[in-house]
Scaffold this motif. Structure first.
Motif, PDB file in Angstrom:
ATOM      1  N   UNK A 101      33.112  83.481  40.705  1.00  0.00           N
ATOM      2  CA  UNK A 101      31.446  82.880  40.914  1.00  0.00           C
ATOM      3  C   UNK A 101      31.361  81.957  40.240  1.00  0.00           C
ATOM      4  N   UNK A 102      30.649  81.127  40.787  1.00  0.00           N
ATOM      5  CA  UNK A 102      30.294  80.325  39.674  1.00  0.00           C
ATOM      6  C   UNK A 102      28.870  80.013  39.606  1.00  0.00           C
ATOM      7  N   UNK A 103      28.402  79.264  37.768  1.00  0.00           N
ATOM      8  CA  UNK A 103      26.702  79.060  38.105  1.00  0.00           C
ATOM      9  C   UNK A 103      27.018  78.382  37.263  1.00  0.00           C
ATOM     10  N   UNK A 104      26.035  77.213  37.916  1.00  0.00           N
ATOM     11  CA  UNK A 104      25.839  75.708  37.303  1.00  0.00           C
ATOM     12  C   UNK A 104      24.592  75.917  36.411  1.00  0.00           C
ATOM     13  N   UNK A 105      24.331  75.884  34.881  1.00  0.00           N
ATOM     14  CA  UNK A 105      23.336  76.395  33.718  1.00  0.00           C
ATOM     15  C   UNK A 105      22.882  74.967  32.728  1.00  0.00           C
ATOM     16  N   UNK A 106      22.395  74.818  32.355  1.00  0.00           N
ATOM     17  CA  UNK A 106      21.689  73.684  31.503  1.00  0.00           C
ATOM     18  C   UNK A 106      22.427  73.417  29.799  1.00  0.00           C
ATOM     19  N   UNK A 107      22.344  74.516  29.562  1.00  0.00           N
ATOM     20  CA  UNK A 107      22.793  74.633  27.998  1.00  0.00           C
ATOM     21  C   UNK A 107      24.820  75.872  27.773  1.00  0.00           C
ATOM     22  N   UNK A 108      25.563  75.182  27.447  1.00  0.00           N
ATOM     23  CA  UNK A 108      26.753  75.469  26.357  1.00  0.00           C
ATOM     24  C   UNK A 108      26.227  76.765  25.984  1.00  0.00           C
ATOM     25  N   UNK A 109      27.656  77.267  26.036  1.00  0.00           N
ATOM     26  CA  UNK A 109      28.039  78.650  25.012  1.00  0.00           C
ATOM     27  C   UNK A 109      27.556  78.524  23.991  1.00  0.00           C
ATOM     28  N   UNK A 110      28.218  77.079  23.553  1.00  0.00           N
ATOM     29  CA  UNK A 110      29.002  76.676  22.360  1.00  0.00           C
ATOM     30  C   UNK A 110      26.758  76.088  21.478  1.00  0.00           C
ATOM     31  N   UNK A 111      26.364  75.938  22.671  1.00  0.00           N
ATOM     32  CA  UNK A 111      24.219  75.256  21.818  1.00  0.00           C
ATOM     33  C   UNK A 111      23.576  76.484  21.893  1.00  0.00           C
ATOM     34  N   UNK A 112      23.639  77.506  22.647  1.00  0.00           N
ATOM     35  CA  UNK A 112      23.434  78.944  22.566  1.00  0.00           C
ATOM     36  C   UNK A 112      23.526  79.623  20.772  1.00  0.00           C
ATOM     37  N   UNK A 113      25.062  80.144  21.111  1.00  0.00           N
ATOM     38  CA  UNK A 113      25.180  80.275  19.616  1.00  0.00           C
ATOM     39  C   UNK A 113      25.086  79.212  18.672  1.00  0.00           C
ATOM     40  N   UNK A 114      25.017  78.333  18.217  1.00  0.00           N
ATOM     41  CA  UNK A 114      24.280  77.728  17.305  1.00  0.00           C
ATOM     42  C   UNK A 114      23.303  77.794  17.266  1.00  0.00           C
ATOM     43  N   UNK A 115      22.078  78.276  18.205  1.00  0.00           N
ATOM     44  CA  UNK A 115      20.352  78.661  17.727  1.00  0.00           C
ATOM     45  C   UNK A 115      20.563  80.117  17.123  1.00  0.00           C
TER      46      UNK A 115
END
Length: 525
Positions: A119-133
């Motif tokens: 199943x797909x879900x379109x979101x605003x932030x990549x996992x790389x961005x969240x991991x950096x935060x």
């Protein structure tokens, strides 16, 4: 003669019983999933897994089987989709049926995700961005910047932070909103990417008090725990009087807050007791720095000439004999009366540690001469005098299983598994098995506060698997459900071992991790 002055050098850390809990989930109504995923879910799981998931996740047998099959498909599909999406990948998880959901920052990629069976879900932030935060928050905590921004001790008000892939955000859990805001501000990350939640409790590790473990006085010098005790509803331990005076605080391994000296007598006597906080649990055990614990059954006084052993945080486990009772010894600080002289060695930092004869507590280490390289003389303060002085009750093992020649006393532990789960460890006695030269009856008895969820089994060695791997086959077991386990089975000659395990496949709130159990066994020679 000089007392053993503790030193922080060479300290041995106390062992942590960690229980990681996870809230049980409630199954949602079944939803349509890709046909090929459901068809793959046909393998019957082991009974222990099936029973635990039905009990703890509220699922039916059919839902368990479907979910495990779906999760196996998800484990295979997830890395392929992550590699395909690259920097457009925003995380993934499984839903309550075990079906894979993949988040992406690219709406055009959602079709490919769905076509692959997820199943797909379109979101605003990549996992790389969240991991950096999240990494920036880690750096802030490591540098102590939160305390600098919000005041000393503010860091203790923000115990948890993590990436929430389902919500496409980073979550900071704080005891109050102001502390959470200060933490985020100090890190310099995008405030819009962080959700602050307030919580009322702090995650802590629960630690066992065992004789022989190290403790630290007011953050400095080190001594050893004597015997765990209670005074009414308060838990604590006895130790040497020269280790601390009333009001001084103690800490355990890693500097974790532990307790406060309630009473102390030195010189004249050499004893004290420490009341501990709710994060510590008094266990009726001595740490011999091996694979098992030594249970404490009582405090019957052993005669002169008896064998006696001592545990301490510097030199660990050493034995000898009781040479004289009612001994007086003069240290530089003054004279101690009515101590017991032994030829057991000890060194600085062992002060306060337990002396035990068989399973009977004898006293706490005072001082002496010599060392554990050349040998020496060590004096201990009798434990019964300490108990009487402060109105303390010795923590002891109460068991119905002591009438066997072989005794094992241990705690249930767990190890880190995949997906952050803790997996319960099996207790194996003895680790390499024991030989039974002829046919006969094997009997065993196990009890303890957590044993209702445990199984007791006898396994027989058969040779061999690939590359000579030994194979152990279960020949008898008790099952779960009762606190007291009894097992009797007739078996031919061979090599056997006793195994203590639990029904849970992962650690859940009711898994008795950290609970002690007593096992008594009798087998043919």
């Amino acid at each position: 003669m000089i007392p053993y002055r503790p030193s922080a050098a060479g300290a041995v850390l106390a062992i942590i019983a960690l229980a990681l809990t996870a809230a049980p989930a409630t199954a949602a109504p079944a939803q349509a999933v890709p046909r090929e995923v459901v068809q793959a879910a046909t393998v019957e799981p082991p009974p222990e897994v099936l029973d635990a998931m039905r009990r703890d996740l509220g699922l039916t047998r059919e839902q368990v089987i479907t979910r495990l099959g779906n999760e196996e498909q998800a484990r295979r599909l997830q890395p392929k989709l992550r590699a395909k999406l690259k920097d457009r990948y925003a995380g993934s998880w499984v839903n309550q049926e075990g079906s894979l959901v993949v988040a992406t920052t690219d709406a055009a990629a959602a079709t490919a995700v769905t076509a692959a069976g997820a199943q797909a879900k379109v979101v605003a932030r990549s996992l790389a961005t969240l991991t950096s935060i999240k990494g920036a928050l880690d750096t802030t905590a490591g540098q102590g910047a939160l305390d600098a921004a919000a005041g000393k001790g503010a860091g203790r008000k923000v115990p948890v932070w993590f990436v929430d892939e389902r919500a496409n955000t980073v979550v900071v859990q704080a005891l109050d909103t102001a502390a959470g805001e200060a933490f985020v501000a100090a890190s310099g990350v995008d405030r819009a990417a962080v959700r602050i939640e307030t919580i009322t409790e702090r995650p802590v590790t629960f630690q066992n008090l065992r004789g022989g473990d190290a403790y630290y006085i007011s953050g400095g010098t080190r001594c050893s725990i004597g015997f765990p005790v209670t005074q009414g509803g308060t838990q604590g331990f006895v130790t040497a009087g020269h280790c601390g005076t009333p009001g001084l605080t103690t800490s355990g391994s890693g500097g974790q807050s532990q307790g406060t000296f309630q009473g102390s007598s030195f010189p004249g006597d050499d004893y004290s007791w420490v009341a501990v906080n709710s994060q510590w649990i008094a266990r009726p055990a001595v740490n011999p720095y091996g694979t098992e614990m030594v249970p404490v059954f009582g405090s019957a006084e052993a005669p002169v000439g008896s064998a006696v052993c001592r545990s301490g945080s510097t030199t660990h486990w050493h034995c000898g004999t009781i040479q004289e009772r009612n001994t007086s010894v003069t240290y530089s600080q003054g004279t101690i009366f009515q101590v017991v002289r032994t030829n057991v060695c000890a060194e600085p930092g062992d002060s306060g540690g337990p002396f035990i004869s068989g399973y009977q507590a004898q006293g706490v280490t005072s001082g002496g001469s010599g060392n554990c390289s050349a040998g020496g003389t060590t004096f201990f303060q009798p434990v019964n005098e300490i108990l009487n002085a402060y109105g303390l009750t010795l923590s002891t093992v109460s068991t119905q299983c002591a009438g066997h020649p072989n005794h094992h006393f241990n705690e249930l532990t767990a190890h880190q598994g995949s997906f952050g789960n803790l997996i319960p460890d099996a207790g194996i006695y003895p680790p390499n098995g024991f030989a039974s030269a002829g046919a006969g009856t094997h009997t065993a008895c196990m009890d303890g506060s957590g044993t209702a969820r445990m199984r007791l089994s006898l396994q027989k060695y058969t040779c061999c698997g690939p590359f000579g791997t030994p194979i152990w086959v279960e020949v008898a077991t008790t099952g779960t459900g009762t606190t007291l386990k009894s097992l009797t089975t007739s078996q031919p000659a061979g090599t056997y071992r006793w195994v203590v395990s639990v029904s849970d496949s992962i650690v859940v709130p009711t898994t008795p991790i950290g609970e002690y159990y007593f096992l008594g066994t009798t087998s043919p020679a």
